[in-house]
Scaffold this motif. Sequence first.
Motif, PDB file in Angstrom:
ATOM      1  N   LYS A  43       0.778  -1.189   0.022  1.00 27.32           N
ATOM      2  CA  LYS A  43       0.008  -0.028  -0.074  1.00 27.32           C
ATOM      3  C   LYS A  43       0.757   1.145  -0.217  1.00 27.32           C
ATOM      4  CE  LYS A  43      -4.299  -1.696   1.963  1.00 27.32           C
ATOM      5  NZ  LYS A  43      -4.985  -1.666   3.163  1.00 27.32           N
ATOM      6  N   ARG A  44       2.053   1.317   0.633  1.00 26.33           N
ATOM      7  CA  ARG A  44       2.944   2.366   0.679  1.00 26.33           C
ATOM      8  C   ARG A  44       3.424   2.445  -0.565  1.00 26.33           C
ATOM      9  NH1 ARG A  44       8.693   3.083   3.692  1.00 26.33           N
ATOM     10  NH2 ARG A  44       8.946   5.432   3.291  1.00 26.33           N
ATOM     11  N   ASP A  45       4.026   1.501  -1.412  1.00 28.42           N
ATOM     12  CA  ASP A  45       4.323   1.276  -2.508  1.00 28.42           C
ATOM     13  C   ASP A  45       3.411   2.263  -3.641  1.00 28.42           C
ATOM     14  OD1 ASP A  45       6.373   0.087  -2.005  1.00 28.42           O
ATOM     15  OD2 ASP A  45       5.794  -1.863  -3.012  1.00 28.42           O
ATOM     16  N   PHE A  46       2.128   1.918  -3.501  1.00 31.20           N
ATOM     17  CA  PHE A  46       1.068   2.555  -4.344  1.00 31.20           C
ATOM     18  C   PHE A  46       0.753   3.854  -4.020  1.00 31.20           C
ATOM     19  CE2 PHE A  46       0.235  -1.885  -5.718  1.00 31.20           C
ATOM     20  CZ  PHE A  46       0.293  -1.919  -7.082  1.00 31.20           C
ATOM     21  N   GLN A  47       0.764   4.268  -2.690  1.00 36.56           N
ATOM     22  CA  GLN A  47       0.150   5.362  -2.294  1.00 36.56           C
ATOM     23  C   GLN A  47       1.154   6.472  -2.097  1.00 36.56           C
ATOM     24  OE1 GLN A  47      -2.042   4.406   1.346  1.00 36.56           O
ATOM     25  NE2 GLN A  47      -3.457   3.181   0.287  1.00 36.56           N
ATOM     26  N   ASP A  48       2.510   5.952  -1.956  1.00 34.32           N
ATOM     27  CA  ASP A  48       3.411   7.070  -1.723  1.00 34.32           C
ATOM     28  C   ASP A  48       4.525   6.837  -2.767  1.00 34.32           C
ATOM     29  OD1 ASP A  48       2.448   7.771   0.534  1.00 34.32           O
ATOM     30  OD2 ASP A  48       3.613   6.413   1.914  1.00 34.32           O
ATOM     31  N   ARG A  49       4.986   5.721  -3.335  1.00 33.68           N
ATOM     32  CA  ARG A  49       6.163   5.704  -3.918  1.00 33.68           C
ATOM     33  C   ARG A  49       5.607   5.851  -5.535  1.00 33.68           C
ATOM     34  NH1 ARG A  49       7.679   1.398  -0.219  1.00 33.68           N
ATOM     35  NH2 ARG A  49       9.353   1.966   1.298  1.00 33.68           N
ATOM     36  N   LEU A  50       4.500   5.316  -5.748  1.00 30.21           N
ATOM     37  CA  LEU A  50       3.976   5.300  -7.132  1.00 30.21           C
ATOM     38  C   LEU A  50       2.905   6.337  -7.321  1.00 30.21           C
ATOM     39  CD1 LEU A  50       3.943   1.493  -7.917  1.00 30.21           C
ATOM     40  CD2 LEU A  50       5.694   3.167  -8.345  1.00 30.21           C
ATOM     41  N   THR A  51       2.882   7.255  -6.601  1.00 33.36           N
ATOM     42  CA  THR A  51       1.726   8.344  -6.603  1.00 33.36           C
ATOM     43  C   THR A  51       1.692   9.157  -7.889  1.00 33.36           C
ATOM     44  OG1 THR A  51       0.528   9.869  -5.184  1.00 33.36           O
ATOM     45  CG2 THR A  51       3.017  10.080  -5.509  1.00 33.36           C
ATOM     46  N   LEU A  52       2.854   9.250  -8.512  1.00 37.48           N
ATOM     47  CA  LEU A  52       2.953  10.128  -9.625  1.00 37.48           C
ATOM     48  C   LEU A  52       2.171   9.362 -10.954  1.00 37.48           C
ATOM     49  CD1 LEU A  52       6.401  11.294  -9.532  1.00 37.48           C
ATOM     50  CD2 LEU A  52       4.282  12.545  -9.159  1.00 37.48           C
ATOM     51  N   LEU A  53       1.929   7.972 -10.598  1.00 37.52           N
ATOM     52  CA  LEU A  53       1.436   7.299 -12.119  1.00 37.52           C
ATOM     53  C   LEU A  53      -0.077   7.560 -11.974  1.00 37.52           C
ATOM     54  CD1 LEU A  53       3.092   3.668 -11.814  1.00 37.52           C
ATOM     55  CD2 LEU A  53       3.425   5.552 -13.322  1.00 37.52           C
ATOM     56  N   ARG A  64      -4.828  -0.617 -11.153  1.00 37.88           N
ATOM     57  CA  ARG A  64      -4.830  -0.482 -12.543  1.00 37.88           C
ATOM     58  C   ARG A  64      -4.755   0.786 -13.209  1.00 37.88           C
ATOM     59  NH1 ARG A  64     -10.041  -2.928 -15.701  1.00 37.88           N
ATOM     60  NH2 ARG A  64     -10.940  -1.197 -14.171  1.00 37.88           N
ATOM     61  N   LEU A  65      -3.670   0.872 -14.235  1.00 35.77           N
ATOM     62  CA  LEU A  65      -3.330   2.282 -14.840  1.00 35.77           C
ATOM     63  C   LEU A  65      -4.579   2.661 -15.686  1.00 35.77           C
ATOM     64  CD1 LEU A  65      -0.845   3.827 -14.887  1.00 35.77           C
ATOM     65  CD2 LEU A  65      -0.162   2.813 -16.968  1.00 35.77           C
ATOM     66  N   HIS A  66      -4.695   4.016 -15.924  1.00 35.15           N
ATOM     67  CA  HIS A  66      -5.765   4.558 -16.512  1.00 35.15           C
ATOM     68  C   HIS A  66      -5.620   3.937 -18.050  1.00 35.15           C
ATOM     69  CE1 HIS A  66      -8.284   7.503 -18.672  1.00 35.15           C
ATOM     70  NE2 HIS A  66      -8.786   7.892 -17.350  1.00 35.15           N
ATOM     71  N   PRO A  67      -6.493   3.563 -18.600  1.00 35.36           N
ATOM     72  CA  PRO A  67      -6.437   2.900 -20.069  1.00 35.36           C
ATOM     73  C   PRO A  67      -5.888   3.941 -20.895  1.00 35.36           C
ATOM     74  CG  PRO A  67      -8.584   2.568 -19.031  1.00 35.36           C
ATOM     75  CD  PRO A  67      -8.122   3.613 -18.134  1.00 35.36           C
ATOM     76  N   SER A  68      -5.865   5.247 -20.706  1.00 38.17           N
ATOM     77  CA  SER A  68      -5.446   6.031 -21.780  1.00 38.17           C
ATOM     78  C   SER A  68      -3.824   6.093 -21.825  1.00 38.17           C
ATOM     79  CB  SER A  68      -5.721   7.530 -21.375  1.00 38.17           C
ATOM     80  OG  SER A  68      -5.509   8.040 -20.370  1.00 38.17           O
TER      81      SER A  68
END
Length: 300
Positions: A43-53, A64-68
Amino acid sequence: MKLRKHERLAYRLSDIIVRLNDGERLNIFELADTYKVSIRTLKRDFQDRLTLLELYEEGPQFYRLHPSNIGYLDIADIQRFASFASVQDLLPKIDRQFFQEKLNQSIFVKGFAYENISERTDDFRTINQAITNHQYIEFYYRKVSDYASNNSKHYLLEPYHLLNKNGIWYVVGRLHGQTRTFCFTQMTQLHINTETFQCSEDIKKETLDTDSLFFGNQISEIILQVDAKVAGYFERRDLLPNQNLVQRLDSGDLLLACKNIHPREVVPIVQYWIPYIRIISPSEIQKDLEITISKYLIGN
């Protein structure tokens, strides 16, 4: 070979980004089993480290990444983003717009210890903007040796990169046709000049492909001999800048070469590893080192 903690983190983030980029819908419970980490860590990976995605679906179980944006990142982007995300505490707290909706290519990190530059966030942003727009920056710079005299000099620089090496932030750029490096925290009265410059891709690549910070003042090669007792440390990872293996001797010693480097970037490492390492050539560097040590030992 067992990976270090930050290496495991970078591997995990890279794999997650690749899978998101391929359009996968990731289950956090399956990820925990795959990477042998806790749900809290992921959860920390997604909420903090990967927040720019730009995530289309964000938890609590699926991501899941936005389809666009699927397929938007190439391998270089993925590697750069994972590297950035795993050491993001190096950067001041800045907003998403700072990265202009995609991975930033002007900020590079080499090493994991860092200096606190949180009070210089605006200047950091200013430099990055100038790099992105190929604009000159103007500033005053005071060398460490000039601090007592309070002597500062004005510069007009073509900025190419913000680089963190061994915890210190530097600005790499071109000045009068030469590549120069300036310590970020020693730059004052910084602002962007409206004049633009032609950015050279060859120069960008050259500055990223070396561990040296002494651009234009390097010597072509320094050869060192490392004792077999500590050879494993140098084989495990590069402890010397621009390190290359020349030969493994029958004794177990290593002959290593550091190419296109300044002696000041090699000598302190040799001093740290005394008596297990010595400079073979140029012999003058070894002699100067021995003189320095002798003066230190006799108190002169």
